[in-house]
Design an enzyme around this catalytic site. Structure first.
Site, PDB file in Angstrom:
ATOM      1  N   GLY A   1       0.830  -1.194   0.000  1.00 56.03           N
ATOM      2  CA  GLY A   1       0.000   0.000   0.000  1.00 56.03           C
ATOM      3  C   GLY A   1       0.867   1.246   0.000  1.00 56.03           C
ATOM      4  CB  CYS A   2       0.241   4.673  -1.181  1.00 51.67           C
ATOM      5  SG  CYS A   2      -1.403   4.938  -0.498  1.00 51.67           S
TER       6      CYS A   2
END
EC number: 1.2.1.38
Lengths: 341, 341, 341, 341
Positions: free
Chosen positions: A146-147
């Protein structure tokens, strides 16, 4: 070497668009099937008008048939949709999942945070974490981080791995709106987000929390508690994370650990003394900009790091993993230069 | 009651402009002398074009003569310039200083963070802090808090005063650019700030850090360590602060302390459950929006609060203090409603 | 005089929110029934969180019953929904329609641009147009102008009324996104609008085109052709219009016509020489800022004007009309001061 | 073929930074001397932190010696500084001037708009204008167009060259702030530009006006009058221009002229019917997005075109000219894909 034939499932979203932007500039990539859900049948020109060279490409229906004969398939699908499709893609096809389905190793955590059955975990696509690059080299399945976990994990792992900070970290990360995708929600309207910073998913409610804890605990070799607060800022792209933990070490000692950890990392940039990260440094680039200090009054290490959530935080990280998976130099086709101002 | 005759020293800057915007809508205010430094001799129309009704007013040179016969003088001057001017204003003139000169009580802290001789401390203009309102009622000198200390102190004081959290707090606050004033610095150019979030003054380097510590220590009755990181976001106004401290109390217990502390505060708004602050709620208003939760995994209280840095964070807070000082109802002339979207 | 009891139909949208922001600061207004369509039954706190003093008000279902006994009802409804409701409101209730239903006088134009039956025209709520104020004084029905027609008509009417320019005008107007309302459309997402200017409704396709032509033709006393292009800019509020027409008159001659036309208009501000409008001057205010010049090489008058689309362009103009309708001073409760920076 | 050795004079500004961003991705470019004025002696890391791979490069003093042995020198200097330096660079060095010094062919126009002696005109670097590409092939001196003239000229030239519109055009162009450079001016501060659109250089006062007129007159084969209004929008990059002229031709007829003119132009993109330009389509790309229609009521052609002012409008156009000058394919190293969202 022949070109790598690449398909993208979910080509109409922001992650899919960024994958295509990067693949168009990738010297070894041949863009194959592009698929979508509700947008199947439409041309890409209307959906991703910035991708001029692909304007006339028609999106196919997402499904395994579309990707027959492809070397690599990127999945940029809503959470929960990757496992079924991946199962139908041959084991010699490299499948790189930009979604969350295969990131968490703990089935219990999956059930708590996402609900439903855990699809199992894949090699975690953050080569800069200790020991991780080897697992991604020639991998056939990769779970792209995920970012927020990308930036938070890279910001704190060296200090935790070196045992220089206490196992209780606080992360406040400010993100541009593209991290929320193209979903039509009132709080994502331009009129609402421009001119305003807001909080959401506070108190551990954001699904990236267990992923950050997993990465940091693995780096530290012991359980790490994570207080994570995501904020939304009026910009389309970028994440800047402020990360802190109590320490008795000196700034020099800690800096040395980071310099050692990232000495050979082409995408991680320890800024010169006195310079602090801005997301502008990394816009459209696969880089992470980082600076740290120790606050003697507070007794805390403070690390600030910035990435582009769509590039290093999603699609660029995915292409980096693809390069490792298919045997190309890791930096092939990936921008080291931000678009600024 | 006759109108309050009011002068503003530093009328060409952002704080001065916001003071005038509020005073124009204040039913008891008569705007008297407006002064400036380098901009003296110019009309306000070119410098503050949004203040239409004052377009033809000529700025005078800042000095005590200009303010003879005024009931109230607001000082919106660079740090270090307030003490000398204040000394020349009669002791029956109410002087409200939006600068830092008289905020810190500890001369040593002043020397370390600002340098030079300490001008002494004045009643601190944050009526919502425990015991503070009484000190401001009928005061002749008021030191208006900094913008970050306003939001951070109000976000954490009730928990600390109730002894519900540990004395080690982490504050990450995202601010709009007007907090940095009208100074012509490259990093404040529109081209640089739009589309980007950046960090500055990290690791305790920001001058608001000792002011936050002073307020929180006073509220807690013991020394509090503060890790404070300010971030710059692409918006003209607004601050959103994420504040956290370790706790063993429940969210209910803590919420009760906040409800009790702020029950009668007209400008502090505890948001309904499930709603989290956005700076948009407070734009141009003298309000603070606040929400809190306890993260059981992290063992931390997380409080998020938003203000407009120029209104509640500077000029609105100053007018609130003026109301107390001259005997008007505290909310007179102060907007409770943000300008949104 | 007793307070004016006021209802708002469509209180959950942007126009409704701005009406309420202004009415909360209006010294003669008593806020009565607030209604909505799909949002009926909800409190205003979640829908308009910036309207702190109304946070607990529950929205009723839109319908005539809700407004029984009200002096004034504002309609902030989608186009086509005003006529039916207005018909049920007594003829001694002042009805002020912020929608388009009663703006156009030509039924043919209505059918072409909006479709369906024309509901008839009401007094047009732009008091600054020649001869218009008299029609609005003590009016029982008022059609509030569109946002673009407000700025374009006021920018060009004096030159056309004085016969100083040719009857062929070009208007390019840049708007903030709130003009498009809260509709959930992909191109209005923050990620799409931030960092970008785009065009829409080009070539006479925007419904405000016939309304501009109607106003200007009436001012000129002959048919005026209008080329109108609306652009969308990355800001929540504001419209800046660039308006041009061929002329053989001098700038002085034309300026004199504007000074004469607007000499006594409290909301129209001809900027001092050398100063050009910015939407920032008018944010949240009921003002219009205007400057003009003649380009001798091009043989054209160029007029640039700025308003806040939600204030002077919608809700502020509506309150201004209410003041005229109920016999209050026209400026009562309306901000003359923008919120800047 | 060996690499092209390239120097940049003025490497610390926005144009210089964009040149370097593009050259870093150019497969045939070898980046040589980088020079600056006041910033000489500093490393690029602090001045252009987004150019990670050049962070340690030290800027030299601008002067001919620095560029000895270079194949190509780009000049990104303030107006009036190019001629002297160019005169000292050998005639076999390709000199590409991003400034205005050699754009205008009429010495009288130069004196009127810029003042001082005219340095003479160089081949004008807009290959997409009729007959222009031949003049640029193997050229040793190139004058890169201004950003507004690039978009306005390409938007209108085909209609004028085909004699389909009247010779009186109106151009309103909205620009991001980087067009104004890094100069420290109050109206360019982030606090001032965010949330606001403003006008400047109205009525033919902008220096790009004669350049647009020169290009359009040349395309039309007769004098064209130009009414040009530049507006400033809250975004770092991008220009969107709305261009109109009276016409009796049909949209089909005009579209055909554009399709013919731009059929083989790799960087000009006529959008599909119903799609209108957004600057987002072109961010960071060397492309121009264009759409047109005829407004039958107004009797006008309306053309809307978008570019990135720093890419196609300055540095990208410059690299395109370099490719032509040194015999490389025109598109070498130039992005066709925007960075969006």
């Amino acid at each position: 070497m022949r070109m790598v034939r690449i398909g993208v499932a979910g080509a109409s979203g922001y992650a899919g668009g960024e994958l295509l932007r990067l693949l168009l500039a990738h010297p070894e990539a041949e863009i194959g099937a592009l698929t979508a859900g509700g947008n199947a049948g439409n041309t890409l020109g209307g959906l991703q008008p910035h991708l001029l060279p692909l304007a006339d490409r028609v999106l196919e229906e997402t499904g395994a048939e579309a990707f027959a004969g492809h070397d690599v398939v990127f999945l940029a699908l809503p959470h929960g949709h990757s496992a079924a499709l991946a199962a139908q893609l041959g084991t010699d096809t490299v499948v790189i999942d930009c979604g969350a389905d295969h990131r968490l190793t703990d089935p219990e955590a999956w059930r708590r945070w996402y609900g439903g059955e855990h699809a199992g975990s894949w090699p975690y696509g953050l080569p800069e974490l200790p020991g991780q690059r080897a697992k991604l080299t020639a991998a056939k399945r990769v779970a792209v981080p995920g970012c927020y976990p990308t930036v938070a994990s890279l910001a704190l792992a060296p200090a935790l791995a070196a045992g220089l900070v206490e196992p209780d970290v606080v992360v406040t990360a400010v993100s541009g709106t593209s991290g929320a995708g193209k979903a039509l929600k009132p709080h994502l309207l331009g009129s609402e987000v421009m001119g305003a910073v807001s909080a959401y998913g506070v108190g551990g409610a954001h699904r990236h929390t267990p992923e950050i804890a997993q990465n940091l605990s693995q780096a530290a070799g012991r359980p790490i508690t994570v207080s994570f607060t995501p904020l939304l800022a009026p910009m389309p792209r970028g994440i800047l994370a402020n990360c802190t933990a109590r320490t008795e070490a000196s700034a020099e000692e800690i800096l040395e650990a980071y310099q050692k950890a990232y000495a050979n990392e082409p995408f991680i940039h320890l800024l010169p003394e006195g310079s602090w990260p801005s997301t502008a440094m990394t816009l459209g680039a696969n880089t992470l900009a980082l600076q740290l200090t120790v606050d003697p009054d507070a007794g805390r290490l403070v690390v600030v790091a910035a990435i582009d959530n769509l590039t290093k935080g999603t699609a660029g990280g995915a292409v980096q993993c693809m390069n490792l998976a298919v045997g190309l130099p890791e930096t092939t086709g990936l921008p080291l230069t931000g678009v600024a101002p």
